[in-house]
Design a protein around this motif. Structure first.
Motif, PDB file in Angstrom:
ATOM      1  N   MET A 124       0.846  -1.198   0.000  1.00  0.00           N
ATOM      2  CA  MET A 124       0.000   0.000   0.000  1.00  0.00           C
ATOM      3  C   MET A 124       0.878   1.244   0.000  1.00  0.00           C
ATOM      4  O   MET A 124       1.851   1.313   0.759  1.00  0.00           O
ATOM      5  N   THR A 125       0.558   2.194  -0.875  1.00  0.00           N
ATOM      6  CA  THR A 125       1.380   3.398  -0.986  1.00  0.00           C
ATOM      7  C   THR A 125       0.590   4.646  -0.628  1.00  0.00           C
ATOM      8  O   THR A 125      -0.639   4.610  -0.513  1.00  0.00           O
ATOM      9  N   VAL A 126       1.292   5.755  -0.479  1.00  0.00           N
ATOM     10  CA  VAL A 126       0.666   7.035  -0.139  1.00  0.00           C
ATOM     11  C   VAL A 126       0.139   7.696  -1.410  1.00  0.00           C
ATOM     12  O   VAL A 126       0.919   8.124  -2.262  1.00  0.00           O
ATOM     13  N   PHE A 127      -1.166   7.725  -1.568  1.00  0.00           N
ATOM     14  CA  PHE A 127      -1.814   8.371  -2.714  1.00  0.00           C
ATOM     15  C   PHE A 127      -1.242   7.905  -4.054  1.00  0.00           C
ATOM     16  O   PHE A 127      -1.143   8.671  -5.010  1.00  0.00           O
ATOM     17  N   GLY A 128      -0.869   6.629  -4.140  1.00  0.00           N
ATOM     18  CA  GLY A 128      -0.382   6.080  -5.384  1.00  0.00           C
ATOM     19  C   GLY A 128       0.927   6.667  -5.869  1.00  0.00           C
ATOM     20  O   GLY A 128       1.243   6.603  -7.058  1.00  0.00           O
ATOM     21  N   THR A 129       1.747   7.197  -4.963  1.00  0.00           N
ATOM     22  CA  THR A 129       3.009   7.833  -5.361  1.00  0.00           C
ATOM     23  C   THR A 129       4.173   6.851  -5.405  1.00  0.00           C
ATOM     24  O   THR A 129       5.258   7.208  -5.861  1.00  0.00           O
ATOM     25  N   GLY A 130       3.952   5.641  -4.910  1.00  0.00           N
ATOM     26  CA  GLY A 130       5.039   4.675  -4.838  1.00  0.00           C
ATOM     27  C   GLY A 130       5.726   4.677  -3.485  1.00  0.00           C
ATOM     28  O   GLY A 130       6.575   3.817  -3.209  1.00  0.00           O
ATOM     29  N   VAL A 131       5.392   5.640  -2.639  1.00  0.00           N
ATOM     30  CA  VAL A 131       5.969   5.715  -1.296  1.00  0.00           C
ATOM     31  C   VAL A 131       5.153   4.827  -0.364  1.00  0.00           C
ATOM     32  O   VAL A 131       3.958   5.056  -0.174  1.00  0.00           O
ATOM     33  N   SER A 132       5.773   3.812   0.202  1.00  0.00           N
ATOM     34  CA  SER A 132       5.060   2.911   1.098  1.00  0.00           C
ATOM     35  C   SER A 132       4.727   3.614   2.405  1.00  0.00           C
ATOM     36  O   SER A 132       5.354   4.614   2.771  1.00  0.00           O
ATOM     37  N   LEU A 133       3.751   3.070   3.117  1.00  0.00           N
ATOM     38  CA  LEU A 133       3.387   3.653   4.414  1.00  0.00           C
ATOM     39  C   LEU A 133       4.556   3.563   5.390  1.00  0.00           C
ATOM     40  O   LEU A 133       4.753   4.456   6.223  1.00  0.00           O
ATOM     41  N   ALA A 134       5.333   2.485   5.283  1.00  0.00           N
ATOM     42  CA  ALA A 134       6.500   2.338   6.160  1.00  0.00           C
ATOM     43  C   ALA A 134       7.530   3.422   5.872  1.00  0.00           C
ATOM     44  O   ALA A 134       8.098   4.015   6.792  1.00  0.00           O
ATOM     45  N   ALA A 135       7.762   3.697   4.584  1.00  0.00           N
ATOM     46  CA  ALA A 135       8.717   4.745   4.212  1.00  0.00           C
ATOM     47  C   ALA A 135       8.213   6.108   4.653  1.00  0.00           C
ATOM     48  O   ALA A 135       8.984   6.949   5.145  1.00  0.00           O
ATOM     49  N   ALA A 136       6.904   6.345   4.483  1.00  0.00           N
ATOM     50  CA  ALA A 136       6.322   7.626   4.897  1.00  0.00           C
ATOM     51  C   ALA A 136       6.451   7.814   6.404  1.00  0.00           C
ATOM     52  O   ALA A 136       6.786   8.905   6.885  1.00  0.00           O
ATOM     53  N   GLY A 137       6.186   6.735   7.158  1.00  0.00           N
ATOM     54  CA  GLY A 137       6.312   6.813   8.611  1.00  0.00           C
ATOM     55  C   GLY A 137       7.750   7.028   9.044  1.00  0.00           C
ATOM     56  O   GLY A 137       8.021   7.809   9.961  1.00  0.00           O
ATOM     57  N   GLY A 138       8.669   6.350   8.376  1.00  0.00           N
ATOM     58  CA  GLY A 138      10.086   6.533   8.688  1.00  0.00           C
ATOM     59  C   GLY A 138      10.544   7.946   8.397  1.00  0.00           C
ATOM     60  O   GLY A 138      11.311   8.539   9.164  1.00  0.00           O
ATOM     61  N   MET A 139      10.063   8.505   7.282  1.00  0.00           N
ATOM     62  CA  MET A 139      10.428   9.868   6.918  1.00  0.00           C
ATOM     63  C   MET A 139       9.864  10.862   7.931  1.00  0.00           C
ATOM     64  O   MET A 139      10.551  11.803   8.340  1.00  0.00           O
ATOM     65  N   ALA A 140       8.623  10.642   8.349  1.00  0.00           N
ATOM     66  CA  ALA A 140       7.999  11.539   9.323  1.00  0.00           C
ATOM     67  C   ALA A 140       8.751  11.505  10.652  1.00  0.00           C
ATOM     68  O   ALA A 140       8.975  12.544  11.285  1.00  0.00           O
ATOM     69  N   LEU A 141       9.160  10.307  11.077  1.00  0.00           N
ATOM     70  CA  LEU A 141       9.892  10.180  12.343  1.00  0.00           C
ATOM     71  C   LEU A 141      11.254  10.857  12.251  1.00  0.00           C
ATOM     72  O   LEU A 141      11.666  11.575  13.171  1.00  0.00           O
ATOM     73  N   ALA A 142      11.951  10.639  11.134  1.00  0.00           N
ATOM     74  CA  ALA A 142      13.261  11.266  10.958  1.00  0.00           C
ATOM     75  C   ALA A 142      13.131  12.785  10.942  1.00  0.00           C
ATOM     76  O   ALA A 142      13.945  13.494  11.548  1.00  0.00           O
ATOM     77  N   ALA A 143      12.108  13.282  10.259  1.00  0.00           N
ATOM     78  CA  ALA A 143      11.884  14.732  10.194  1.00  0.00           C
ATOM     79  C   ALA A 143      11.576  15.289  11.577  1.00  0.00           C
ATOM     80  O   ALA A 143      12.045  16.380  11.944  1.00  0.00           O
ATOM     81  N   LEU A 144      10.787  14.549  12.365  1.00  0.00           N
ATOM     82  CA  LEU A 144      10.437  14.997  13.716  1.00  0.00           C
ATOM     83  C   LEU A 144      11.672  15.083  14.604  1.00  0.00           C
ATOM     84  O   LEU A 144      11.866  16.067  15.332  1.00  0.00           O
ATOM     85  N   LEU A 145      12.524  14.065  14.544  1.00  0.00           N
ATOM     86  CA  LEU A 145      13.729  14.059  15.364  1.00  0.00           C
ATOM     87  C   LEU A 145      14.657  15.209  14.974  1.00  0.00           C
ATOM     88  O   LEU A 145      15.268  15.851  15.835  1.00  0.00           O
ATOM     89  N   MET A 146      14.755  15.489  13.677  1.00  0.00           N
ATOM     90  CA  MET A 146      15.649  16.551  13.228  1.00  0.00           C
ATOM     91  C   MET A 146      15.125  17.929  13.606  1.00  0.00           C
ATOM     92  O   MET A 146      15.885  18.811  13.999  1.00  0.00           O
ATOM     93  N   VAL A 147      13.808  18.128  13.505  1.00  0.00           N
ATOM     94  CA  VAL A 147      13.267  19.455  13.806  1.00  0.00           C
ATOM     95  C   VAL A 147      13.303  19.722  15.308  1.00  0.00           C
ATOM     96  O   VAL A 147      13.384  20.884  15.742  1.00  0.00           O
ATOM     97  N   LEU A 148      13.263  18.669  16.123  1.00  0.00           N
ATOM     98  CA  LEU A 148      13.307  18.848  17.578  1.00  0.00           C
ATOM     99  C   LEU A 148      14.724  19.047  18.101  1.00  0.00           C
ATOM    100  O   LEU A 148      14.910  19.439  19.245  1.00  0.00           O
ATOM    101  N   THR A 149      15.727  18.769  17.250  1.00  0.00           N
ATOM    102  CA  THR A 149      17.113  19.019  17.642  1.00  0.00           C
ATOM    103  C   THR A 149      17.429  20.483  17.391  1.00  0.00           C
ATOM    104  O   THR A 149      17.274  20.965  16.269  1.00  0.00           O
ATOM    105  N   PRO A 150      17.832  21.239  18.411  1.00  0.00           N
ATOM    106  CA  PRO A 150      18.100  22.668  18.212  1.00  0.00           C
ATOM    107  C   PRO A 150      19.076  22.912  17.075  1.00  0.00           C
ATOM    108  O   PRO A 150      20.082  22.215  16.933  1.00  0.00           O
ATOM    109  N   GLY A 151      18.771  23.866  16.256  1.00  0.00           N
ATOM    110  CA  GLY A 151      19.624  24.211  15.121  1.00  0.00           C
ATOM    111  C   GLY A 151      19.378  25.660  14.718  1.00  0.00           C
ATOM    112  O   GLY A 151      18.642  26.393  15.402  1.00  0.00           O
TER     113      GLY A 151
END
Length: 221
Positions: free
Chosen positions: A1-28
């Protein structure tokens, strides 16, 4: 199953969201700039600055999606120079927080009031010089792309969109709460001191980790 037929799997989307969250919460650079503007000039100024940083993400996403990141592969010193400039900036921010007379991210500071255009422009430049943004789009996002699942460019834009959505949402929440957090810390000097040390330490750690990768050239997506 992909996100809106883009080829991005739900697992990849979730991994990307988690990585983005960790990076934005790190002061920069982005967080320091947005918080300082929000406290000194108000939430509206912080949100205008956030629009600038968001545009910076769009620039990186367009470069990566259109294949322009190959320029960094063909001319390695451009990518290395960008990362080096970002590391120096992060190290400077860490020193500003850790030095004896330094200030934490949420401590009020005297900044002159700038126009909306300048706030937007400074937010854009801050993000374009942000090494975390460069690493995100030129090194991290390609790890979630599956060429066999569809257009790599479409997947790149989708993953970039997820990262931007997470970053803007979290930063907007920080901007709206910056004033309240600053007031809370101002009434608790000990907390303020520890907040400054933790922030400075995290900034320094990120700078060191990125410095270890400065000499590494960009890899093609």
């Amino acid at each position: 199953m992909t996100v809106f037929g883009t080829g991005v799997s739900l697992a990849a989307a979730g991994g990307m969201a988690l990585a983005a969250l960790l990076m934005v919460l790190t002061p920069g650079p982005n967080m320091v700039y947005l918080v300082s503007r929000s406290i000194s000039q108000g939430r509206a100024a912080g949100l205008v600055s956030l629009a600038g940083t968001g545009t910076g993400f769009l620039v990186y996403m367009t470069m990566a999606g259109a294949g322009l990141a190959v320029v960094f592969v063909a001319v390695p010193w451009l990518f290395i120079g960008l990362k080096a400039a970002g590391v120096v900036y992060l190290a400077y921010l860490a020193w500003q927080a850790l030095r004896p007379s330094g200030r934490g991210v949420f401590e009020a500071r005297g900044l002159r009031r700038d126009s909306a255009a300048k706030l937007f422009r400074m937010g854009l430049v801050t993000n374009l010089l942000n090494p975390k943004a460069a690493v995100m789009y030129l090194a991290l996002i390609p790890q979630f792309i599956d060429p066999a699942a569809g257009s790599p460019a479409l997947q790149g834009f989708t993953l970039g969109g997820i990262q931007i959505a997470v970053s803007l949402t979290v930063n907007a929440a920080i901007i709206l709460a910056a004033g309240s957090i600053a007031a809370f810390l101002a009434a608790r000097p000990v907390w303020t001191e520890w907040q400054r040390r933790v922030t400075g330490g995290l900034l320094g750690l990120v700078a060191v980790l990125l410095a270890l990768e400065v000499a590494e050239p960009a890899s093609p997506a």
